[in-house]
Structure formats: structure tokens, C-alpha cells
Design an enzyme around this catalytic site. Structure first.
Site, mmCIF file in Angstrom:
data_model
loop_
_atom_site.group_PDB
_atom_site.id
_atom_site.type_symbol
_atom_site.label_atom_id
_atom_site.label_comp_id
_atom_site.label_asym_id
_atom_site.label_seq_id
_atom_site.Cartn_x
_atom_site.Cartn_y
_atom_site.Cartn_z
ATOM 1 N N HIS A 1 0.858 -1.184 0.000
ATOM 2 C CA HIS A 1 0.000 0.000 0.000
ATOM 3 C C HIS A 1 0.894 1.234 0.000
ATOM 4 C CE1 HIS A 1 -3.841 -1.972 1.846
ATOM 5 N NE2 HIS A 1 -3.323 -2.715 0.867
ATOM 6 N N GLU B 1 1.125 3.792 1.871
ATOM 7 C CA GLU B 1 1.706 4.151 3.164
ATOM 8 C C GLU B 1 2.896 3.268 3.519
ATOM 9 O OE1 GLU B 1 -2.863 4.594 3.588
ATOM 10 O OE2 GLU B 1 -1.458 3.353 2.464
ATOM 11 N N CYS C 1 -5.928 2.143 5.975
ATOM 12 C CA CYS C 1 -6.607 0.937 6.461
ATOM 13 C C CYS C 1 -5.957 0.503 7.786
ATOM 14 C CB CYS C 1 -6.490 -0.176 5.416
ATOM 15 S SG CYS C 1 -4.796 -0.810 5.219
ATOM 16 N N CYS D 1 -2.145 -0.339 7.482
ATOM 17 C CA CYS D 1 -1.307 0.853 7.332
ATOM 18 C C CYS D 1 -1.304 1.708 8.599
ATOM 19 C CB CYS D 1 -1.752 1.654 6.117
ATOM 20 S SG CYS D 1 -1.463 0.761 4.575
#
Length: 143
Positions: free
Chosen positions: A46, A48, A76, A79
Site C-alpha cells: 500500500h 503508506e 486501512c 497501514c
């Protein structure tokens, strides 16, 4: 946030969910990243996580207590947990994620008092642009 949006657009061009992030230290961007789990076959890739990894490598420490992270969409749970573990100082994000947001929308990982670190969270930065980018992406996907 403009730099994070630029990263999100890169993800979109690669047919990845358009989320982008940048890490800032002392007023300067030290790392950038965008979603790339499909391309890398890595479920943890992701925006992040990619950005945290690059920032940690750049400063030579897995702890990032002075770093401010800018991300286009609310992180999420995975993260948000990584941000807490990295001890990120602040998080600025664009649009809330009403389905999976873990910084106040669905869960509140970044502010959970049972965890050993809490992050200052600022939502709604260039919210309209961030929301429209991801909304447009999924609209095109459904065609």
C-alpha cells in the site's frame, strides 16, 4: 498533499487503486510512494507502507518520530498499525474511507489509548480531489 495526489495518479496509470503518500521531515519530502500490490504481487504494498519503508531507509531508522505522512485516502488497519509502529508524529489525509478507514472512520487505530503510541490526525486535506480520483477509478472499473 499535491505530491501525494501525484503519486496516486501514478498508481492509477498502472491500473492500481489510486492512493499516494509522501513522508515529510523538517519540511522536506524524504520519501514518496503509491499503491502497487498488483504489480509487485505484494498484499502489503500500500502507498503508506511503501513510503514508510523508503523513509526509514532514507533516515537509517525504522522509527520515524519526526515524520509527517500525507496520504490521499484514510489508511486501512494494516497501514494505520504500521504508522503507529513506526511512531510517525502526524498523519494528514485527504478523504475518509467509510468502508475500511482505521483513523477514525471504521476503526481508530491511530488514536487507540491501549497502544503505546498515538498519532495526531488531520483529515480533509484536498478532500474533494482525493475523493474524486478514487471515485473515478472505481467508476471506470465497473464499466
Amino acid at each position: 498533499m499535491q505530491a501525494a495526489l501525484k503519486e496516486a495518479r501514478k498508481a492509477k496509470r498502472k491500473n492500481e487503486v489510486p492512493i499516494g503518500a509522501v513522508a515529510v521531515l523538517d519540511g522536506k519530502i524524504i520519501a514518496r510512494g503509491h499503491n502497487c500490490p498488483i504489480m509487485t504481487t505484494d498484499p502489503a504494498a500500500h502507498a503508506e507502507i511503501v513510503t514508510l519503508r523508503r523513509a526509514a531507509k532514507k533516515i537509517g531508522n525504522y522509527r520515524l518520530p519526526e515524520v509527517i505522512l500525507y496520504v490521499t485516502i484514510e489508511p486501512c488497519a494494516m497501514c494505520a498499525g504500521a504508522l503507529v509502529n513506526a511512531r510517525v508524529r502526524e498523519l494528514h489525509f485527504g478523504a475518509k474511507d467509510p468502508k475500511a478507514g482505521a483513523c477514525g472512520s471504521v476503526l481508530n487505530v491511530t488514536g487507540n489509548k491501549k497502544l503505546n503510541h498515538r498519532i495526531k490526525v488531520h483529515a480533509g486535506i484536498l478532500e474533494k480531489e482525493c475523493r474524486e480520483l478514487i471515485k473515478e477509478f472505481f467508476k471506470e472499473k465497473r464499466k
